[in-house]
Enzyme design. Sequence first.
Site, PDB file in Angstrom:
ATOM      1  N   GLY A  66      23.726 -16.164  64.923  1.00 32.76           N
ATOM      2  CA  GLY A  66      23.763 -16.268  63.473  1.00 32.76           C
ATOM      3  C   GLY A  66      24.947 -16.983  62.875  1.00 32.76           C
ATOM      4  N   GLU A  95      23.512 -14.642  71.398  1.00 34.70           N
ATOM      5  CA  GLU A  95      22.382 -15.568  71.317  1.00 34.70           C
ATOM      6  C   GLU A  95      22.626 -16.622  70.232  1.00 34.70           C
ATOM      7  OE1 GLU A  95      19.644 -12.537  70.479  1.00 34.70           O
ATOM      8  OE2 GLU A  95      19.750 -11.670  72.483  1.00 34.70           O
ATOM      9  N   GLY A 101      22.475 -20.195  68.330  1.00 36.69           N
ATOM     10  CA  GLY A 101      21.525 -21.305  68.266  1.00 36.69           C
ATOM     11  C   GLY A 101      22.057 -22.419  67.398  1.00 36.69           C
ATOM     12  N   ARG A 102      21.960 -22.247  66.082  1.00 36.09           N
ATOM     13  CA  ARG A 102      22.383 -23.261  65.131  1.00 36.09           C
ATOM     14  C   ARG A 102      23.813 -23.741  65.383  1.00 36.09           C
ATOM     15  NH1 ARG A 102      20.572 -23.302  59.735  1.00 36.09           N
ATOM     16  NH2 ARG A 102      19.954 -21.132  60.043  1.00 36.09           N
ATOM     17  N   TYR A 137      13.985 -23.700  52.346  1.00 36.60           N
ATOM     18  CA  TYR A 137      15.122 -22.857  51.977  1.00 36.60           C
ATOM     19  C   TYR A 137      15.961 -23.421  50.844  1.00 36.60           C
ATOM     20  CZ  TYR A 137      14.417 -21.475  56.920  1.00 36.60           C
ATOM     21  OH  TYR A 137      13.900 -21.095  58.128  1.00 36.60           O
ATOM     22  N   CYS A 168       2.755 -36.155  50.309  1.00 35.66           N
ATOM     23  CA  CYS A 168       2.143 -35.896  49.002  1.00 35.66           C
ATOM     24  C   CYS A 168       2.338 -34.448  48.563  1.00 35.66           C
ATOM     25  CB  CYS A 168       0.663 -36.262  49.037  1.00 35.66           C
ATOM     26  SG  CYS A 168       0.396 -38.035  49.174  1.00 35.66           S
ATOM     27  N   GLU A 169       3.584 -34.074  48.363  1.00 39.31           N
ATOM     28  CA  GLU A 169       3.976 -32.764  47.850  1.00 39.31           C
ATOM     29  C   GLU A 169       5.218 -32.951  46.987  1.00 39.31           C
ATOM     30  OE1 GLU A 169       2.541 -29.841  48.237  1.00 39.31           O
ATOM     31  OE2 GLU A 169       1.145 -30.230  49.904  1.00 39.31           O
TER      32      GLU A 169
END
Length: 428
Positions: free
Chosen positions: A247, A284, A286-287, A327, A356-357
């Site tokens: 995290g 653990e 990650g980022r 986010y 197309c959003e």
Amino acid sequence: MTAVLLPGRPHIAYRDNELFVEQAALGALAREHGTPLFVYSRASMLSALAAYQRGFAGRRARICYAMKANSSLAVLQLFARAGCGFDIVSGGELDRVLAAGGKAGDVIFSGVGKTRAEMRRALELGIACFNVESEAELEVLSEVAMALGRTAPVSIRVNPDVDPKTHPYISTGLKGNKFGISQERTLEAYRRAAALPGLKVVGIDCHIGSQITEDGPYLDAMDRILDLVEAIEAHGIPLQHIDFGGGLGIAYNGDEPPAADALWARLLQKLDARGFGDRELLIEPGRSLVGNAGVCVTEVLYLKPGENKNFCIVDAAMNDLPRPAMYQAFHGIVPVTVTVVNDCDKRSWEVVGPVCESGDWIGHERELSVKSGDFLAVLSAGAYCMSMASNYNTRGRAAEVLVDGARTHVIREREKSADQMRMEKLLP
């Protein structure tokens, strides 16, 4: 050659006004391989890992890369060769670990919705531990293990109700989140796990969220977990390891998260003070290992000035870089080639993609001097971009390149329409 480093990214720098990843010029890579293009720095990933390794020097600790951040095979191979285990959340991720040369015995299986089929395969391969996230999962895992004549090693993921002070979509340790078992139910869950014939209790697990930039939430969570360890072991259930999850955040937009080694120096000090300094530890990350190692190079297609907003339309989109749409996340956007301009030449642009959003945006109100055909680099794109990429609008996923000094390796070819349609069938 004059180098101007980008803050928080020691292996990404401007040299004579051209942006480089290590010794590879991004403009040259974009012209060779096309755009959108993800480019990763090997040195950056290993440097981030080294900070954790320094933090755990002399300790019994296992670093398990949380591969949901970036599950490209070459990235997994890099961490496997560096001695990492892996934190997975699906059977498909287990397949990727094995394909990259990782070992099942170095795998921790997390996630709230493991299927019986995933459990069976993980047991047959002999993974290190299941991080169990509900009392119902304990019962099912015991049944599956008994049917195979195996015993499943388990730790229970505890939800300590600690606010990680991050975006609500990536907060995982509050009572309102779907993850883990509440503190109040933890002791009873461990007593049940210890009684089930198909399980062997080996540890305790906690993960409170992602993109955490303060040490306070970690310290609070550690105190709560250690209180539970004492209570659980007082009931005759020994715990071989304590898993504190991951995290730790990265610098997206002026964020100043603690360095991994500095953070763990403080956490280990608390662990020692409470008498758990000799316990085996699992983490653990990650980022924090891959996020700032990657950039996404995109080409400016069109400039569309307007009365209220100016739109800079690029060829990367929300299917390549989903974090802003999901986010409202910030990614730095910088030119690949810097030209000398007056401030009056800069304008405020909405950097948007071709999907197309209305939610297909990469950055709001960015001060840029750009023209059609320019390359832009979207920073901090190493985590939760390619692993969350989609084929929306039948857009092929981007190519990926790993840079190792002056050498470059294509680690994923650009996806073609035929690749996307390969598993589909027309009606007779």
